[in-house]
Scaffold this active site. Structure first.
Site, PDB file in Angstrom:
ATOM      1  N   GLY A 247      75.714  24.490  40.637  1.00  0.00           N
ATOM      2  CA  GLY A 247      76.334  23.961  39.414  1.00  0.00           C
ATOM      3  C   GLY A 247      76.456  25.076  38.397  1.00  0.00           C
ATOM      4  O   GLY A 247      76.520  26.249  38.766  1.00  0.00           O
ATOM      5  N   ARG A 248      76.475  24.691  37.123  1.00  0.00           N
ATOM      6  CA  ARG A 248      76.641  25.704  36.065  1.00  0.00           C
ATOM      7  C   ARG A 248      75.567  26.789  36.150  1.00  0.00           C
ATOM      8  O   ARG A 248      75.854  27.974  36.147  1.00  0.00           O
ATOM      9  CB  ARG A 248      76.530  25.049  34.686  1.00  0.00           C
ATOM     10  CG  ARG A 248      77.698  24.201  34.307  1.00  0.00           C
ATOM     11  CD  ARG A 248      77.495  23.714  32.882  1.00  0.00           C
ATOM     12  NE  ARG A 248      78.524  22.781  32.502  1.00  0.00           N
ATOM     13  CZ  ARG A 248      78.479  21.480  32.772  1.00  0.00           C
ATOM     14  NH1 ARG A 248      77.452  20.963  33.399  1.00  0.00           N
ATOM     15  NH2 ARG A 248      79.468  20.689  32.410  1.00  0.00           N
ATOM     16  N   ILE A 249      74.289  26.348  36.198  1.00  0.00           N
ATOM     17  CA  ILE A 249      73.207  27.334  36.156  1.00  0.00           C
ATOM     18  C   ILE A 249      73.099  28.083  37.480  1.00  0.00           C
ATOM     19  O   ILE A 249      73.008  29.312  37.509  1.00  0.00           O
ATOM     20  CB  ILE A 249      71.869  26.652  35.778  1.00  0.00           C
ATOM     21  CG1 ILE A 249      71.987  26.007  34.386  1.00  0.00           C
ATOM     22  CG2 ILE A 249      70.722  27.662  35.808  1.00  0.00           C
ATOM     23  CD1 ILE A 249      70.818  25.124  33.989  1.00  0.00           C
TER      24      ILE A 249
ATOM     25  N   THR B 160      63.409  26.738  38.276  1.00  0.00           N
ATOM     26  CA  THR B 160      63.631  26.467  36.842  1.00  0.00           C
ATOM     27  C   THR B 160      64.274  25.092  36.681  1.00  0.00           C
ATOM     28  O   THR B 160      64.854  24.797  35.645  1.00  0.00           O
ATOM     29  CB  THR B 160      64.570  27.533  36.211  1.00  0.00           C
ATOM     30  OG1 THR B 160      65.741  27.643  37.030  1.00  0.00           O
ATOM     31  CG2 THR B 160      63.904  28.880  36.080  1.00  0.00           C
ATOM     32  N   SER B 161      64.208  24.260  37.734  1.00  0.00           N
ATOM     33  CA  SER B 161      64.896  22.954  37.663  1.00  0.00           C
ATOM     34  C   SER B 161      63.936  21.880  37.151  1.00  0.00           C
ATOM     35  O   SER B 161      63.789  21.704  35.941  1.00  0.00           O
ATOM     36  CB  SER B 161      65.501  22.602  39.021  1.00  0.00           C
ATOM     37  OG  SER B 161      64.501  22.478  40.023  1.00  0.00           O
TER      38      SER B 161
ATOM     39  N   GLU C 206      53.803  17.955  33.897  1.00  0.00           N
ATOM     40  CA  GLU C 206      53.687  18.774  32.682  1.00  0.00           C
ATOM     41  C   GLU C 206      53.012  17.988  31.567  1.00  0.00           C
ATOM     42  O   GLU C 206      53.276  16.797  31.436  1.00  0.00           O
ATOM     43  CB  GLU C 206      55.084  19.222  32.238  1.00  0.00           C
ATOM     44  CG  GLU C 206      55.689  20.215  33.204  1.00  0.00           C
ATOM     45  CD  GLU C 206      57.079  20.687  32.769  1.00  0.00           C
ATOM     46  OE1 GLU C 206      57.487  20.459  31.617  1.00  0.00           O
ATOM     47  OE2 GLU C 206      57.748  21.291  33.605  1.00  0.00           O
TER      48      GLU C 206
ATOM     49  N   HIS D 227      57.736  25.984  30.992  1.00  0.00           N
ATOM     50  CA  HIS D 227      59.040  25.308  30.798  1.00  0.00           C
ATOM     51  C   HIS D 227      59.796  25.896  29.597  1.00  0.00           C
ATOM     52  O   HIS D 227      60.138  25.192  28.647  1.00  0.00           O
ATOM     53  CB  HIS D 227      58.846  23.784  30.634  1.00  0.00           C
ATOM     54  CG  HIS D 227      60.079  23.012  31.026  1.00  0.00           C
ATOM     55  ND1 HIS D 227      60.039  21.736  31.520  1.00  0.00           N
ATOM     56  CD2 HIS D 227      61.393  23.357  30.999  1.00  0.00           C
ATOM     57  CE1 HIS D 227      61.268  21.316  31.774  1.00  0.00           C
ATOM     58  NE2 HIS D 227      62.107  22.287  31.468  1.00  0.00           N
TER      59      HIS D 227
HETATM   60  C1  DGY Z   1      66.651  21.159  30.508  1.00  0.00           C
HETATM   61  O1  DGY Z   1      67.290  21.233  29.452  1.00  0.00           O
HETATM   62  O2  DGY Z   1      66.705  20.176  31.238  1.00  0.00           O
HETATM   63  C2  DGY Z   1      65.857  22.341  30.923  1.00  0.00           C
HETATM   64  O3  DGY Z   1      64.806  21.978  31.711  1.00  0.00           O
HETATM   65  C3  DGY Z   1      65.411  23.144  29.743  1.00  0.00           C
HETATM   66  O4  DGY Z   1      64.744  24.275  30.177  1.00  0.00           O
END
Ligand code: DGY
Length: 302
Positions: free
Chosen positions: A146-148, A226-227, A257, A275
């Site tokens: 996707g975008r990221i 990072t998801s 978390e 995060h």
């Molecule tokens: C989001 O915006 O969902 C991301 O996890 C931020 O880091």
């Protein structure tokens, strides 16, 4: 007068947009949102049926200052005719850069090296001190183009000459144009030197990466997440690091978390961040502004 309840301290630029509309701004925890017409919430707020009941039937919009929407019970919002929104696009660069930062940190052992120096263990240059791995010419496996994911692919390909493999529900035209190779999930795990996760948390992606999947990865590979934390089975990851099933991991998100699994904390070959992938000044300001604009778009709808 429309009341907007904001659950956290956010950049003033976002609040200013709401104030300029003449809305009454209230700040405080989600539990104090009763009577609000709009909710500006964070990914740490669980907005479920009970929360919506508590806020009341006047609630028109839930605006999440995040790209992920897994903290919101979307089917319930739809059932009640409550609009919901997220902040895609504006945090792409920040998150992609952070994913790459985690990768470099783990591949070049930056965090370990920092601890080493601070502990006054550096006694002089050695040819075998803290050896890492280069990225040049290796394969980057992007799970979720996707975008990221596509931006991470771009940086790794253009910046480090990595070959990009990707897997997603379906082929992506932009990826194909960029000569990224579409592969099966298993092939991505088997062939990548780096696996970077960019999928949303859905029932089908919960614990997508567990013992079996880690076992398919190369012993020399790195996992970057990072998801959402729950995409990875944390105990399986700790075990894989312990047994050198993979070479290392860079992790920004955790299943429960702010709790971080104690087994992960014990591992050396993992770089952990709290995060903060979208935590650049630019992204956070833009996220606050977009979250505010999303509220205005709904409240001013004629
Ligand atoms: C989001 O915006 O969902 C991301 O996890 C931020 O880091």
């Amino acid at each position: 007068m429309n009341v907007v309840h904001v659950t956290s301290k956010i950049p003033q630029e976002g609040l200013d947009l709401l104030i300029r509309q003449g809305y009454q701004i209230r700040t405080g925890p989600l539990s104090k949102a009763r009577g609000a017409h709009a909710l500006l919430c964070m990914l740490t707020d669980t907005v479920d049926e009970k929360t919506m009941d508590n806020i009341g039937p006047q609630l028109k919009v839930i605006s999440n200052m995040a790209v992920g929407l897994d903290n919101i019970q979307i089917d319930e919002a739809i059932k009640r005719g409550i609009s919901f929104a997220n902040t895609p696009g504006v945090l792409t660069e920040a998150v992609a850069e952070h994913a790459v930062a985690l990768l470099l940190a783990v591949a070049r052992r930056i965090a370990e090296a920092d601890v080493f120096v601070r502990a006054k263990k550096y006694k002089g240059w050695q040819a075998d001190l803290l050896l890492g791995q280069e990225l040049q010419g290796k394969s980057a496996g992007i799970l979720g183009y996707g975008r990221i994911g596509s931006r991470v692919a771009d940086i790794l390909e253009k910046g480090f000459g990595m070959k990009v493999l990707y897997h997603d529900e379906r082929r992506n035209e932009i990826a194909d144009r960029n000569k990224a190779e579409y592969v099966s999930f298993e092939d991505l795990l088997r062939r990548s030197d780096v696996v970077s996760l960019h999928v949303p948390l859905l029932p089908g992606t919960r614990h997508l990466i567990g013992e079996k999947e880690l076992g398919l990865m190369k012993k020399t590979a790195y996992l970057i997440n990072t998801s959402r934390g729950a995409v990875v089975h944390e105990k399986a990851l700790a075990q894989a690091l312990r047994n050198s099933v993979i070479a290392g991991a860079g992790i920004d998100v955790f299943e429960y978390e702010p709790k971080v699994d104690a087994l992960l904390l014990k591992e050396k070959r993992i770089v952990l961040t709290p995060h903060i992938a979208s935590a650049s000044k630019e992204a956070r300001r833009a996220m606050a502004e977009l979250a505010a604009k999303n509220i205005i778009a709904v409240l001013e709808r004629v």
